[in-house]
Design a protein around this motif. Structure first.
Motif, mmCIF file in Angstrom:
data_model
loop_
_atom_site.group_PDB
_atom_site.id
_atom_site.type_symbol
_atom_site.label_atom_id
_atom_site.label_comp_id
_atom_site.label_asym_id
_atom_site.label_seq_id
_atom_site.Cartn_x
_atom_site.Cartn_y
_atom_site.Cartn_z
ATOM 1 N N TYR A 1 -9.848 -9.631 -11.873
ATOM 2 C CA TYR A 1 -9.776 -10.565 -10.820
ATOM 3 C C TYR A 1 -9.353 -9.608 -9.309
ATOM 4 O O TYR A 1 -10.160 -9.596 -8.363
ATOM 5 C CB TYR A 1 -8.886 -11.556 -10.962
ATOM 6 N N CYS A 2 -8.374 -8.790 -9.803
ATOM 7 C CA CYS A 2 -7.913 -7.822 -8.515
ATOM 8 C C CYS A 2 -8.829 -6.896 -8.305
ATOM 9 O O CYS A 2 -8.893 -6.569 -7.003
ATOM 10 C CB CYS A 2 -6.611 -7.279 -9.038
ATOM 11 N N ASN A 3 -9.611 -6.526 -9.170
ATOM 12 C CA ASN A 3 -10.823 -5.458 -8.712
ATOM 13 C C ASN A 3 -11.721 -6.026 -7.931
ATOM 14 O O ASN A 3 -12.473 -5.229 -7.113
ATOM 15 C CB ASN A 3 -11.115 -5.091 -10.249
ATOM 16 N N ALA B 1 -7.929 -8.663 -0.966
ATOM 17 C CA ALA B 1 -6.752 -8.586 -1.140
ATOM 18 C C ALA B 1 -5.869 -9.799 -0.633
ATOM 19 O O ALA B 1 -4.776 -10.040 -1.249
ATOM 20 C CB ALA B 1 -6.422 -7.517 -0.021
ATOM 21 N N THR C 1 -5.285 -11.386 -4.061
ATOM 22 C CA THR C 1 -4.729 -10.472 -5.214
ATOM 23 C C THR C 1 -3.557 -10.133 -5.185
ATOM 24 O O THR C 1 -3.024 -9.652 -6.141
ATOM 25 C CB THR C 1 -6.121 -9.590 -5.535
ATOM 26 N N TYR D 1 -0.877 -10.917 -7.459
ATOM 27 C CA TYR D 1 -0.798 -10.342 -8.838
ATOM 28 C C TYR D 1 -0.579 -8.613 -8.789
ATOM 29 O O TYR D 1 -0.510 -8.398 -10.138
ATOM 30 C CB TYR D 1 -2.389 -10.721 -9.541
ATOM 31 N N THR D 2 -0.672 -8.258 -7.752
ATOM 32 C CA THR D 2 -0.575 -6.697 -7.671
ATOM 33 C C THR D 2 0.896 -6.382 -7.448
ATOM 34 O O THR D 2 1.236 -5.274 -7.620
ATOM 35 C CB THR D 2 -1.332 -6.156 -6.841
#
Length: 115
Positions: free
Chosen positions: A98-100, A104, A107, A110-111
């Motif tokens: 999902y983050c890939n 931004a 995401t 989550y990062t």
């Protein structure tokens, strides 16, 4: 083990995630980009990882998580055997995928490192 319905529930728990058909398989997208497809017949998932994430996850679980065996695998597409994957590892794979592919603004939560 992760069932197709559990995988669907986890995928749809991400912000702005949507389920849409991708040929004959359900896909889960954010910002029109696929982060998971499900192969119900073979009980497999396919996620889009960075080269580094793909390598790390594969080395941790080589018989369960492995690159697609063609040019798509070299681009980060990675298969998951849902019959044997642990739920927490599956969740980590989905976060990475999902983050890939996600923007931004979505995401970031989550990062961010958890303190």
């Amino acid at each position: 083990m992760i069932t197709i319905n559990q995988a669907r529930t986890i995928a749809l728990s991400f912000d702005e995630a949507q389920e849409q058909p991708h040929f004959e398989k359900p896909s889960f997208r954010v910002n029109k980009k696929i982060f998971l497809t499900l192969d119900e017949k073979n009980q497999r998932g396919c996620v889009k990882l960075s080269e580094i994430d793909q390598d790390v996850f594969h080395k941790m679980n080589p018989g369960i998580i492995y690159p697609v065996a063609n040019k798509w695998g070299k681009q980060g597409w990675t298969l998951i055997d849902l019959k044997v994957i642990e739920k927490d590892i599956f969740s980590d794979l989905l976060i990475a995928s999902y983050c890939n592919v996600g923007p931004a603004r979505l995401t970031i939560k989550y990062t961010q490192s958890k303190e």
